[in-house]
Scaffold this active site. Structure first.
Site, PDB file in Angstrom:
ATOM      1  N   GLU A  52     -47.648  15.731   5.181  1.00  0.00           N
ATOM      2  CA  GLU A  52     -47.788  17.032   5.828  1.00  0.00           C
ATOM      3  C   GLU A  52     -49.222  17.509   5.601  1.00  0.00           C
ATOM      4  O   GLU A  52     -49.671  17.579   4.451  1.00  0.00           O
ATOM      5  CB  GLU A  52     -46.811  18.054   5.250  1.00  0.00           C
ATOM      6  CG  GLU A  52     -45.357  17.785   5.591  1.00  0.00           C
ATOM      7  CD  GLU A  52     -44.421  18.799   4.972  1.00  0.00           C
ATOM      8  OE1 GLU A  52     -44.907  19.749   4.324  1.00  0.00           O
ATOM      9  OE2 GLU A  52     -43.204  18.640   5.121  1.00  0.00           O
ATOM     10  N   ASP A  63     -46.363  31.207   1.819  1.00  0.00           N
ATOM     11  CA  ASP A  63     -46.902  30.374   0.748  1.00  0.00           C
ATOM     12  C   ASP A  63     -47.260  31.179  -0.483  1.00  0.00           C
ATOM     13  O   ASP A  63     -47.630  32.346  -0.403  1.00  0.00           O
ATOM     14  CB  ASP A  63     -48.136  29.621   1.258  1.00  0.00           C
ATOM     15  CG  ASP A  63     -47.775  28.594   2.303  1.00  0.00           C
ATOM     16  OD1 ASP A  63     -46.947  27.724   1.997  1.00  0.00           O
ATOM     17  OD2 ASP A  63     -48.298  28.668   3.430  1.00  0.00           O
ATOM     18  N   TYR A 178     -36.026  20.326   7.321  1.00  0.00           N
ATOM     19  CA  TYR A 178     -36.674  20.676   6.048  1.00  0.00           C
ATOM     20  C   TYR A 178     -35.858  21.789   5.404  1.00  0.00           C
ATOM     21  O   TYR A 178     -35.836  22.910   5.895  1.00  0.00           O
ATOM     22  CB  TYR A 178     -38.105  21.128   6.338  1.00  0.00           C
ATOM     23  CG  TYR A 178     -39.004  21.381   5.153  1.00  0.00           C
ATOM     24  CD1 TYR A 178     -38.557  22.012   4.003  1.00  0.00           C
ATOM     25  CD2 TYR A 178     -40.338  21.002   5.203  1.00  0.00           C
ATOM     26  CE1 TYR A 178     -39.391  22.251   2.941  1.00  0.00           C
ATOM     27  CE2 TYR A 178     -41.207  21.249   4.149  1.00  0.00           C
ATOM     28  CZ  TYR A 178     -40.720  21.862   3.015  1.00  0.00           C
ATOM     29  OH  TYR A 178     -41.562  22.114   1.966  1.00  0.00           O
TER      30      TYR A 178
END
Length: 275
Positions: A52, A63, A178
């Site tokens: 990734e 994040d 995911y």
């Protein structure tokens, strides 16, 4: 989307090997273009099965501090979408097999231009996209054009994705699913294996796609435990933190930077191959 992609081929091969994938995340251009290129070029040999590559963005809301800082370093160093796609082209000149997924946020893609981005990403050798802030309700915007171009579009499922929401998440998803193992931001906490096992099982019962687990994985031991449940394990914040810890007093790359990151990848890969 009917053509087999590099991602499909890689997971099929790993299924025959009876081992989970190691999926590694780095931010393109972090800590500088040349060092980032060296790290990217060494990931597959160190044991990464899928890569990734983060598209730097000034406001990466999902994040944690480590990946936020990596985006800031990359942007400060002049990283752009054009340079990120060039990194993929350079990688493809030497590695035709390892899948690369561009991961990030919609804003840089929108600014670049959706049609131009999809065409240039495909031409560069990108295999899939993870765009964390584009919901299924907006599939016409980016997902469906990407699928038509032959790119996998990978979605995130979370601990709060219930049975009512899961079909929408899985709709038009390809390559793999995911599973975000914790609620909150990347790198914030360690995943609870029993909880992960339950949620991964629920997703697997609803799709034939591989299910990978990420967010909060820091060690080979954790990766191995999660790999007994999932088809792959994603490690990002731990690698980005290795970059940060290796930098010099002025934030510059040192002789340790590439080496330290690839050593962790080797450790993680060894753990996932030791079944």
């Amino acid at each position: 989307m009917t053509k087999t992609t590099r991602i499909d081929a890689r997971f099929a091969a790993l299924k025959k090997e009876k081992r989970p994938a190691l999926i590694t995340f780095i931010t393109a251009g972090d800590p500088d273009p040349e060092t980032s290129k060296a790290i990217l070029g060494g990931l597959a040999d160190a044991g990464a099965d899928v890569i990734e590559l983060g598209m730097p963005f000034s406001d990466p809301m999902a994040d944690g501090p480590a990946i936020q800082a990596s985006s800031q370093r990359a942007l400060k160093g002049g990283q752009t979408m054009v340079k990120t796609l060039q990194m993929v082209r350079d990688f493809r000149a030497k590695d035709a097999a390892t899948p690369i997924v561009l991961m990030g946020y919609y804003n840089p893609i929108y600014v670049y231009g959706n049609g131009r981005f999809i065409a240039d990403a495909k031409a560069a050798g990108v295999d899939g996209l993870i765009v964390v802030d584009v919901p299924p309700e907006a599939d016409e915007e980016l997902c469906l054009p990407a699928l038509r171009a032959g790119l996998n579009f990978i979605r995130l499922a979370t601990p709060t994705t219930d049975k009512a929401r899961l079909p929408a998440v899985l709709s038009n998803t390809s390559g793999f699913v995911y599973y975000v193992s914790i609620t909150g931001i990347t790198g914030a906490a360690a995943p609870e294996v029993n909880d992960v096992q339950k949620h991964v099982g629920a997703i697997k019962s609803a799709t034939p796609l591989p299910v990978v687990v990420g967010f909060g994985v820091k060690s080979g031991e954790q990766a191995r435990a999660l790999g007994q449940t999932a088809d792959g394990v994603v490690v990002g914040s731990a690698l980005v933190s290795r970059i940060e810890k290796s930098l010099g007093a002025k934030g510059e790359a040192t002789s340790k930077t590439t080496k330290d990151v690839l050593e962790l990848v080797k450790e993680l890969s060894s753990a996932l191959r030791a079944y």
